[in-house]
Every structure is written in C-alpha cells, then in structure tokens.
Design a protein around this motif. Structure first.
Motif, PDB file in Angstrom:
ATOM      1  N   UNK A 216       0.673  -1.095   0.016  1.00 51.71           N
ATOM      2  CA  UNK A 216       0.029   0.051  -0.144  1.00 51.71           C
ATOM      3  C   UNK A 216       0.969   1.339  -0.108  1.00 51.71           C
ATOM      4  N   UNK A 217       2.008   1.177   0.673  1.00 50.38           N
ATOM      5  CA  UNK A 217       2.860   2.563   0.841  1.00 50.38           C
ATOM      6  C   UNK A 217       3.565   2.601  -0.517  1.00 50.38           C
TER       7      UNK A 217
ATOM      8  N   UNK B 176      -8.461  15.454  -2.421  1.00 46.52           N
ATOM      9  CA  UNK B 176      -8.949  14.778  -1.306  1.00 46.52           C
ATOM     10  C   UNK B 176      -9.017  13.121  -1.429  1.00 46.52           C
ATOM     11  N   UNK B 177      -9.167  12.766  -2.578  1.00 45.21           N
ATOM     12  CA  UNK B 177      -9.211  11.416  -2.959  1.00 45.21           C
ATOM     13  C   UNK B 177      -7.624  10.741  -2.593  1.00 45.21           C
TER      14      UNK B 177
ATOM     15  N   UNK C 166      -2.971   8.477   0.675  1.00 41.68           N
ATOM     16  CA  UNK C 166      -1.812   8.505   1.651  1.00 41.68           C
ATOM     17  C   UNK C 166      -2.008   8.136   2.780  1.00 41.68           C
ATOM     18  N   UNK C 167      -3.080   8.645   3.407  1.00 45.85           N
ATOM     19  CA  UNK C 167      -3.241   8.610   5.032  1.00 45.85           C
ATOM     20  C   UNK C 167      -3.668   6.995   4.990  1.00 45.85           C
ATOM     21  N   UNK C 168      -4.183   6.194   4.379  1.00 37.25           N
ATOM     22  CA  UNK C 168      -4.356   4.818   4.490  1.00 37.25           C
ATOM     23  C   UNK C 168      -3.214   4.069   4.404  1.00 37.25           C
TER      24      UNK C 168
ATOM     25  N   UNK D 262      -1.257  12.656   7.456  1.00 34.87           N
ATOM     26  CA  UNK D 262      -2.369  12.661   8.548  1.00 34.87           C
ATOM     27  C   UNK D 262      -3.172  14.010   8.153  1.00 34.87           C
ATOM     28  N   UNK D 263      -4.345  13.914   8.340  1.00 32.97           N
ATOM     29  CA  UNK D 263      -5.247  14.982   8.347  1.00 32.97           C
ATOM     30  C   UNK D 263      -5.566  15.486   9.881  1.00 32.97           C
TER      31      UNK D 263
END
Length: 107
Positions: free
Chosen positions: A9-10, A49-50, A55-57, A62-63
């Motif tokens: 994923x990364x 946003x998507x 990237x957050x997943x 982080x938001x």
C-alpha cells in the motif's frame, strides 16, 4: 502477510504522480490545506482529497482540523517506516551487485 499488504500500500501510494507531488509539497510546506494543495495542481479539490485519503491509508500523511480548515501533513512515523523499507531493499540490491561483481571479476 499483513506487513506485506501494508508495504504494498505504501509503495502503491507513492507510485502515483499526483500523490508523489502531494508528498513533495507537504515535505516543503510542512502543513497545507486541501485548497492550498489543489491550487495550481490542475486537479480538483475532490481529486486531491481522494489522493490524500489513499496516502493517509498508507500511513504517509495525516489530516487534522485547524479551526474550520482541514490541514494535512506528512506522518513522520509512516515515512520512517517507508524509509526503512527502501533502505532494506537498497541493502539487498547492493549485496546482489557485490556478488555479481565478484563473480564477473573472478572469471
């Protein structure tokens, strides 16, 4: 197995040009809003946003809320993990090249 999925994923998250650009922008700015990140990017706020959610997943950004604004920043722990993975791959590659060099020079 879970670790492999997380690593994949990364790497996948960083494999997209828009997401890589977002990571580079955040590295330079520290924090930025979706408005800032989409300004001049040639993509919509929704697309930014998507990409940020991907990237957050992957644990790379982080938001957080700053007043009424959603601000994004790099996740230091996630980036350190990614860096360690790259270093591990780089070390393995160097070992293979060293063995190849010995093999070629030995002949």
């Amino acid at each position: 197995m879970k670790a492999q999925v997380e690593r994949a994923a990364r790497f996948a998250a960083l494999g997209d040009p828009q997401r890589l650009r977002l990571v580079e922008t955040l590295a330079g700015r520290g924090e930025a809003s979706i408005s800032d990140l989409s300004s001049g990017a040639g993509v919509t706020r929704q697309a930014v946003t998507r990409h940020l959610k991907v990237l957050e997943g992957a644990g790379l950004v982080q938001g957080m809320m700053r007043g009424r604004e959603h601000v994004w920043a790099l996740d230091a722990d996630g980036l350190a993990t990614a860096e360690a993975e790259f270093e591990r791959l780089k070390a393995a590659w160097r070992q293979r090249l060293a063995r190849l060099k010995l093999l070629v020079e030995g002949e």
